[in-house]
Design an enzyme around this catalytic site. Structure first.
Site, mmCIF file in Angstrom:
data_model
loop_
_atom_site.group_PDB
_atom_site.id
_atom_site.type_symbol
_atom_site.label_atom_id
_atom_site.label_comp_id
_atom_site.label_asym_id
_atom_site.label_seq_id
_atom_site.Cartn_x
_atom_site.Cartn_y
_atom_site.Cartn_z
ATOM 1 N N ARG A 281 -104.644 15.004 12.285
ATOM 2 C CA ARG A 281 -104.199 13.650 12.170
ATOM 3 C C ARG A 281 -103.730 13.169 13.543
ATOM 4 N NH1 ARG A 281 -99.856 11.855 9.848
ATOM 5 N NH2 ARG A 281 -99.754 13.432 8.213
ATOM 6 N N LYS B 30 -119.838 -1.280 18.122
ATOM 7 C CA LYS B 30 -120.884 -2.094 18.519
ATOM 8 C C LYS B 30 -121.416 -1.544 19.507
ATOM 9 C CE LYS B 30 -118.966 -5.043 15.583
ATOM 10 N NZ LYS B 30 -118.952 -5.081 14.345
HETATM 11 N N1 PLP Z 1 -113.702 -7.338 17.340
HETATM 12 C C1 PLP Z 1 -115.084 -7.923 17.425
HETATM 13 C C2 PLP Z 1 -115.189 -8.801 18.548
HETATM 14 C C3 PLP Z 1 -115.799 -7.833 16.480
HETATM 15 O O1 PLP Z 1 -116.841 -8.378 16.678
HETATM 16 C C4 PLP Z 1 -115.611 -6.814 15.368
HETATM 17 C C5 PLP Z 1 -116.271 -6.625 14.401
HETATM 18 O O2 PLP Z 1 -117.253 -7.475 14.136
HETATM 19 C C6 PLP Z 1 -114.233 -6.436 15.487
HETATM 20 C C7 PLP Z 1 -113.385 -6.416 16.549
HETATM 21 C C8 PLP Z 1 -113.787 -5.415 14.514
HETATM 22 O O3 PLP Z 1 -114.337 -4.226 14.419
HETATM 23 P P1 PLP Z 1 -114.660 -3.240 13.429
HETATM 24 O O4 PLP Z 1 -115.778 -3.940 12.405
HETATM 25 O O5 PLP Z 1 -115.076 -1.771 14.088
HETATM 26 O O6 PLP Z 1 -113.451 -2.877 12.521
#
Ligand code: PLP
Length: 385
Positions: free
Chosen positions: A54, A204
């Site tokens: 962990r 992303k």
């Molecule tokens: N920050 C941004 C700019 C995002 O577009 C997203 C998801 O769409 C997140 C944070 C959250 O990320 P995750 O979906 O990996 O938890």
């Protein structure tokens, strides 16, 4: 004489995942370590520093060290998702602490801040994050502990002045954390502008293939607050799986060429539709007519990113109809993958969203830009028949 690895361009560091060779097999790709536990030394010590899966997983370390190098930070941590990474920063604060955050930001995090984080005892002031003076009014010296930024901000791509806001925050004794998911370390490195923590949804661009959920944090200083964040990750178990961590480092090896390609195509698409008769407005930091363009040009190098939004003439029904008519642009949430996505944000963010209902968010992938333009052209025409 060999050149020094410190002098390598970030693109070189990323392509080679820092160039490590696995010492036993001489493999040029890093191994996966699925171990959940590590052996103690006979004298009861843990000299290699790893105790249990962990808090510790050597598979995380390639992506963490590479990200630290790309962001120019002191250390990084991988998390189970972008949300796990972002919420760890807030959970490292203390009940009663005050936070200044943007009105327009990733909607899932905004909902959590207004809900669970507020119930837990944090207090928030939400401001127009493109207005530096609004931060000067909202930051309370001695009470505000964190300023959260997201730039460009999802999904209208407003630009926050990181350097100016960091100066205000630091003067008041507060830290600055920046969700830099959309900019990526290729286009903007918030630590250079004074940020204390950089967050990414690794789901992303960092991974880039729409096949894992992951999050990251990078710190400018490995200080006591960073130790608190580390403890949150370990204690709540917000860790990434071993295979996902490996995929993340693999995705990061092509980050530069993907982000450069997506940025070039997004600019071409934004310019093409800027004065289109069926489009009311194109929101993209790379367009000189965009409100945050000048600041984006100072804060971002090498492009303005692969994300843009279009406001469709004819309002919400026309926008939804355009998304229905695309073939190449896939109707899906998320962003930053090699395939282009289109999304009517109002449908996912719901009635409390500040986002206009005629807005379609476009995540530009690495396809041939003219194919994407042609697909959008025909969708606009079909939707307005
Ligand atoms: N920050 C941004 C700019 C995002 O577009 C997203 C998801 O769409 C997140 C944070 C959250 O990320 P995750 O979906 O990996 O938890």
């Amino acid at each position: 004489m060999a050149t020094r690895s410190n002098d390598d361009h970030p693109a070189t560091k990323a392509a080679q995942a820092l160039g490590d060779i696995e010492p036993i097999t001489k493999s040029v790709t890093p191994p996966l370590y699925p171990a959940s536990t590590y052996q103690r030394d006979a004298d009861n010590q843990y000299r290699n520093g790893r105790v249990y899966g962990r808090p510790h997983n050597p598979t995380f370390e390639t992506a963490e060290r590479l990200l630290t190098a790309l962001e120019g930070g002191a250390a990084s941590l991988l998390f189970a998702s972008g949300m796990a990474a972002a919420t760890a920063v807030f959970l490292a604060l203390k009940p009663g602490d005050h936070v200044v955050a943007p009105e327009v930001m990733y909607w899932g995090l905004r909902a959590w801040l207004k809900g669970s984080a507020t119930e837990w005892g944090l207090s928030f002031t939400f401001v127009d994050a493109t207005d530096t003076a609004a931060f000067a009014r909202a930051i309370e010296p001695g009470r505000t502990r964190l300023v959260w930024l997201e730039t460009p901000s999802n999904p209208t791509w407003g630009i926050s002045d990181i350097a100016a806001i960091a100066a205000l925050a630091h003067a008041a004794g507060a830290r600055v954390a920046v969700d830099s998911t959309v900019a990526t370390p290729i286009l903007s490195r918030p630590i250079e502008f004074g940020a204390d923590i950089v967050m990414h949804s690794g789901t992303k661009y960092l991974n880039g293939h729409s096949d894992i959920i992951a999050g990251t944090l990078t710190t400018a200083k490995a200080d006591e607050f960073w130790e608190r964040i580390k403890a949150v990750r370990s204690n709540v178990g917000a860790i990434l799986g071993t295979f996902e961590a490996w995929l993340l480092q693999r995705g990061m090896r092509t980050l530069h060429i993907r982000v450069e390609r997506a940025s070039q195509s997004a600019l071409k698409i934004a310019r093409h539709f800027e004065s289109h008769p069926l489009v009311a407005e194109v929101l993209y930091p790379g367009l000189p007519a965009f409100a945050g363009h000048k600041l984006a040009a100072q804060q971002m190098t090498g492009g303005f990113g692969g994300m843009l939004s279009i406001r469709v003439k004819g309002g919400e029904p026309a926008a939804i109809a355009v998304a229905a008519e695309t073939r190449l642009w896939k109707r899906a949430t998320s962003l930053g993958g090699v395939e282009s996505l289109i999304e009517h944000r109002g449908s996912i963010e719901g009635p409390t969203s500040p986002v206009p209902l005629d807005l379609l968010r476009l995540s530009v992938g690495i396809e041939y830009a003219d194919d994407l333009i042609a697909d959008m052209e025909q969708a606009l025409i079909m939707a307005h028949r």
